[in-house]
Design an enzyme around this catalytic site. Structure first.
Site, PDB file in Angstrom:
ATOM      1  N   LYS A  28       0.821  -1.211   0.000  1.00  0.00           N
ATOM      2  CA  LYS A  28       0.000   0.000   0.000  1.00  0.00           C
ATOM      3  C   LYS A  28       0.862   1.273   0.000  1.00  0.00           C
ATOM      4  O   LYS A  28       2.051   1.229   0.270  1.00  0.00           O
ATOM      5  CB  LYS A  28      -0.940  -0.005   1.216  1.00  0.00           C
ATOM      6  CG  LYS A  28      -1.962  -1.141   1.161  1.00  0.00           C
ATOM      7  CD  LYS A  28      -2.850  -1.059  -0.071  1.00  0.00           C
ATOM      8  CE  LYS A  28      -3.924  -2.145  -0.119  1.00  0.00           C
ATOM      9  NZ  LYS A  28      -3.436  -3.484  -0.463  1.00  0.00           N
TER      10      LYS A  28
HETATM   11  C1  LIG Z   1      -9.729  -2.685  -1.486  1.00  0.00           C
HETATM   12  C2  LIG Z   1      -9.057  -3.517  -0.429  1.00  0.00           C
HETATM   13  N1  LIG Z   1      -9.707  -3.766   0.714  1.00  0.00           N
HETATM   14  C3  LIG Z   1      -9.138  -4.497   1.694  1.00  0.00           C
HETATM   15  C4  LIG Z   1      -7.866  -5.018   1.547  1.00  0.00           C
HETATM   16  C5  LIG Z   1      -7.295  -5.864   2.618  1.00  0.00           C
HETATM   17  O1  LIG Z   1      -6.144  -5.344   3.193  1.00  0.00           O
HETATM   18  P1  LIG Z   1      -5.103  -6.307   3.932  1.00  0.00           P
HETATM   19  O2  LIG Z   1      -4.230  -6.935   2.893  1.00  0.00           O
HETATM   20  O3  LIG Z   1      -4.327  -5.354   4.788  1.00  0.00           O
HETATM   21  O4  LIG Z   1      -5.883  -7.277   4.717  1.00  0.00           O
HETATM   22  C6  LIG Z   1      -7.152  -4.782   0.368  1.00  0.00           C
HETATM   23  C7  LIG Z   1      -5.804  -5.336   0.175  1.00  0.00           C
HETATM   24  O5  LIG Z   1      -5.263  -5.366  -0.903  1.00  0.00           O
HETATM   25  C8  LIG Z   1      -7.772  -4.018  -0.661  1.00  0.00           C
HETATM   26  O6  LIG Z   1      -7.158  -3.786  -1.820  1.00  0.00           O
END
Ligand SMILES: Cc1ncc(COP(=O)(O)O)c(C=O)c1O
Length: 397
Positions: free
Chosen positions: A186
């Site tokens: 991110k």
């Molecule tokens: C739109 C979106 N929501 C939620 C997540 C989930 O994040 P995490 O990987 O920190 O669990 C991601 C991860 O890529 C995402 O792109």
């Protein structure tokens, strides 16, 4: 994006602070810490950055969505409306609470079509979750109006749009609750981590307790804390928070680089016949983490992606047949492949996926190409890349 491309002594210093005092846990151990509370400090920085009263750090973006929904009381049998184009985390986080994800079409913003949202509302609907995909956003005014008219909770997943704004408000801070991911890829990263942001004191207090086994966090004797309600462990560690603390302070620098690189690429592609761009709602400013453009049809998009690969243009995707981001290949969801039994409500609630088609979403996702904007490119590299991409598209479609 991603923030790890520019790791520096700033991140190292914050991590070393934690290692020097040896307290890796965000709660307790007050005497040992020598004043270091990285998670608390990061929450305060995020509250300023995202202009919200309250921030609760958690272990991931997926956890952030679950905790946000749980904090507002969404649970067993409740329906949560979400887009067909997102990351698998969206339905995972909803189903973890025993709630039912109701997938609806996207429009040319590449997220929720307000008309599709309105059509999907039933007496069981509790929340609408917009996912600010690939650096941009949905029509927030239209979606907020629908939520107001139907008394629904409005949730904003801004995991992929850190630093974007809508009517000058940071994405993630606009709905009742916002969710962020700081996973490794991110715009700002903790390695793994996430955050729930809200201006609602009760939701915040619920998120704070729920993400730490229901602990009330009163006083400074962790063993003596009571549990007003059941919770789980979605805590972030001090090491992860330390990395995020250095990164969040660099967000303006990261967004400026993203914008510069994005603009060079976009200007080059705008001159190519047949290329059009996603709609950014009026009042919206992208985070510039991705450049998204449309080609005339699926065939040309697939050919261009292939030609990009052959010619070394990396980090560009057509999501039509992507396993992670689009309904078409989510067979494990449609077939309910679960390690453990799934409740009758959820099983019945998801039956619609056996027959429902999403032609409108197909229309946009088939023609879309989404390119990651890197932070580490030099200006010469971006210019060369832009020329190459424009030439390949012209030669291919
Ligand atoms: C739109 C979106 N929501 C939620 C997540 C989930 O994040 P995490 O990987 O920190 O669990 C991601 C991860 O890529 C995402 O792109």
């Amino acid at each position: 994006m991603p923030g790890f491309e520019l790791f520096s002594d700033l991140e190292r210093k914050e991590v070393n602070d934690v290692l020097d005092n040896g307290v890796l846990m965000r709660y307790g151990f007050d005497g040992m810490r020598k004043g270091h509370w990285k998670a608390k400090e990061l929450e305060a920085e995020l509250a300023t950055t995202f202009q919200t009263n309250h921030v609760q750090l958690v272990s991931s973006g997926t956890a952030a969505v679950s905790v946000a929904l749980a904090s507002a009381g969404v649970g067993a049998g409740d329906e949560v409306i979400m887009p067909t184009f997102t990351f698998v985390a969206s339905f995972e986080a909803i189903m973890m609470l025993g709630a039912i994800p109701i997938l609806v079409d996207i429009d040319d913003t590449l997220t929720l079509d307000p008309k599709a949202v309105e059509a999907a509302i039933t007496p069981k609907t509790k929340a609408v979750m917009v996912v600010q995909m690939c650096g941009s956003m949905g029509d927030m005014d239209a979606l907020q109006n629908i939520c107001n008219a139907h008394n629904l909770l409005f949730i904003e997943d801004a995991c992929q749009a850190i630093g974007g704004t809508y009517n000058d408000k940071p994405l993630g801070s606009i709905a009742d609750l916002g969710c962020f991911s700081f996973d490794f890829v991110k715009t700002i990263t903790c390695g793994e981590g996430g955050a729930v942001v809200t201006n609602n004191k009760d939701y915040y207090s619920n998120a704070d307790h729920y993400s730490d086994h229901g602990h009330d966090h009163v006083g400074n004797d962790r063993g003596a804390e009571t549990h007003p309600f059941l919770g789980y462990n979605f805590r972030i560690s001090e090491l992860h928070a330390a990395v995020g603390l250095a990164q969040v302070r660099r967000l303006p620098e990261f967004i400026e680089i993203q914008k510069k690189n994005y603009t060079i690429l976009r200007n080059a592609l705008a001159r190519v016949p047949g290329v059009t761009f996603r709609t950014v709602p009026k009042g919206g400013e992208e985070s510039y983490a991705f450049l998204n453009f449309f080609l005339p049809d699926l065939e040309s998009a697939q050919k261009v992606i292939e030609a990009f690969k052959v010619n070394g243009v990396d980090a560009c995707w057509n999501y039509y047949q992507n396993n992670w981001h689009y309904i078409k290949e989510w067979h494990h969801l449609k077939d309910l492949k679960s390690l453990m039994p799934i409740s009758k409500e959820v099983k019945e609630g998801l039956e619609y996926l056996q027959t429902k088609t999403f032609e409108q979403s197909d229309k946009y996702i088939a023609r879309n190409i989404s390119c990651l904007i890197k932070l580490s490119w030099t200006e010469d590299e971006v210019i060369a890349r832009a020329d190459k991409m424009a030439r390949i598209i012209k030669e291919t479609i």
